[in-house]
Design a protein around this motif. Sequence first.
Motif, short mmCIF file in Angstrom:
data_model
loop_
_atom_site.label_atom_id
_atom_site.label_comp_id
_atom_site.label_asym_id
_atom_site.label_seq_id
_atom_site.Cartn_x
_atom_site.Cartn_y
_atom_site.Cartn_z
N UNK A 89 20.98 17.33 19.85
CA UNK A 89 19.62 17.85 20.13
C UNK A 89 19.76 18.26 21.71
N UNK A 90 18.83 18.51 22.13
CA UNK A 90 18.94 18.98 23.75
C UNK A 90 19.39 17.96 24.91
N UNK A 91 18.88 16.67 24.37
CA UNK A 91 19.35 15.58 25.13
C UNK A 91 20.80 15.32 25.04
N UNK A 92 21.46 15.75 23.91
CA UNK A 92 22.91 15.65 23.88
C UNK A 92 23.45 16.71 24.68
N UNK A 93 22.85 17.82 24.64
CA UNK A 93 23.26 18.87 25.78
C UNK A 93 23.43 18.48 27.13
N UNK A 94 22.22 17.71 27.39
CA UNK A 94 22.15 17.30 28.79
C UNK A 94 23.19 16.38 29.03
N UNK A 95 23.50 15.49 28.23
CA UNK A 95 24.65 14.68 28.38
C UNK A 95 26.07 15.08 28.74
N UNK A 105 25.75 4.40 24.36
CA UNK A 105 26.60 5.33 23.83
C UNK A 105 26.66 6.47 24.68
N UNK A 106 25.46 7.14 24.80
CA UNK A 106 25.33 8.55 25.45
C UNK A 106 25.65 8.45 26.91
N UNK A 107 25.12 7.59 27.56
CA UNK A 107 25.65 6.85 28.95
C UNK A 107 27.02 7.03 29.18
N UNK A 108 27.85 6.31 28.48
CA UNK A 108 29.35 6.23 28.31
C UNK A 108 29.98 7.42 27.92
N UNK A 109 29.42 8.44 26.91
CA UNK A 109 29.93 9.71 27.05
C UNK A 109 29.86 10.49 28.28
N UNK A 110 28.63 10.33 29.15
CA UNK A 110 28.46 10.87 30.44
C UNK A 110 29.48 10.67 31.38
N UNK A 111 29.56 9.35 31.42
CA UNK A 111 30.38 8.80 32.52
C UNK A 111 31.81 8.75 32.33
#
Length: 484
Positions: A21-27, A161-167
């Motif tokens: 989704x868009x939230x994954x794009x933001x990450x 999980x998504x914060x880990x992907x970002x960092x």
Amino acid sequence: MAGNISIVKNRRFEDEGLGLGVRHWQIFLLFCGLTVGFAMRVNLSVAVVAMTDAASINPNFPEYPLSEKTKSWVLSSFFWGYVATQVPAGTLARRFGGKVTLLTGVSICSVLNLLTPLCASLGGWSLLCGLRLIEGLCQGVFFPSCHTIISAWIPPRERGSLATCAYTGGQFGTILMLATSGLLASSAAGWPSIFYVSGACGFLWVVVYYIWGASSPKDSKSISPEEFKLIELAQASEKPVNSQQPSNRQSTPWLSIFASGPFLALTVVHSASAWGYWTLLTQIPSYMNNVLGKDIKSNALLSSLPYIANLVLSFLFVWVSKFMEKNESLSLSFNRKFFNTIGQYIPMCLLVALGYVPKEQDSLAVVLLTLTVGINAACHLGFQVNHIDLSPNFAGTLMGISNGLASIMSLSAPLLVGVIVTNKHDVEQWRLVFFVAAAIYLVGNGVFVLFGRADVQPWNDPPAKADHISIPEMESQKSESCDK
């Protein structure tokens, strides 16, 4: 009836999964932003070799001989600026939006990178120190801004999980810089190209993020109504029913924050993690060279191995986290403490073991070092996102406070090593360094396990009750005034 249909629709939407989704794009955008940010952070550390010894690497470009003392001042100037803006960054990100502060930080940093070769030629090391200090001030907004954005975009069960992907962008940017800096320095463009490429990539990201980035789902023009509703429903449990004031207008509850046991426990474990991590990355290469006779600094592959392991294991831990999320009997608090214990207690044991590796088994030491830094990635799913658990409204501010103190610990660790290690070839003195780092890991994670929490704290929405009461009172007074 329509409301019930909407809720049923979004529950089905959540159960079936959104895919990307868009939230994954933001990450992904945050991942890229941290990639270019960390590339700009570490580029001087790798470029300084070519700058101080241009004759042997690429004689067509100017050389700036620096003593080790001067070099340490230049390299450390970034971190003094970095510490200074941590707390203000959290407040600014909450007030103006994480997108604004992040774009500002990366934009200025990109300009300064492009100007680095010119500043080095005009003002030497003193001007270079000032430039890196300003870069540190700009990069101090990175983590508080990212935390503010993640808290607004990501549903609670996906944050780890998504914060880990970002960092992991930080590790990826470091790996890229280590892998390409040697090629750039020896190319026709010479060592200045290290800064030109970093700055250009920074500007490219700024343009992309300006167009497609958003501080929150409300600011996004591309998010679907279904995904917006999913995020809103998932975050509803964190918001008081009677909250009347937007979170960016709320006054920061400083006293409640500093009196909060769970936040103090988080700050302790964050500082402990910083001490151990930076002891490893800044001092282990010296230990390997002086005690074990293995120079990993001069080998780009060996230098990047710990970061590669950290990046790869981050995604492995994300997979394990996703698997654990399916077990509803495991609380979020358990998950945070479980991964943080893996990320600090296993490296603690490996650190102690590293001090007893004989000189003949230097390859084993490299493996232990790589695993120690790599397994530390589990902390991304532990304390790293706990700021958002405790207070989604003030996550950036909490990150600014704890990361500021942790950065001071990062600067202090090498200083203590300098006090303990008076003979750089004495293995006993180095073992004491490892024991100190291991003990700090032990205490830090122990405090987090005992006193850490993963539920939203009461001070997350401090003015809600006051606003709720004050509005009727003002209306009542106005009515009485009109009657008179």
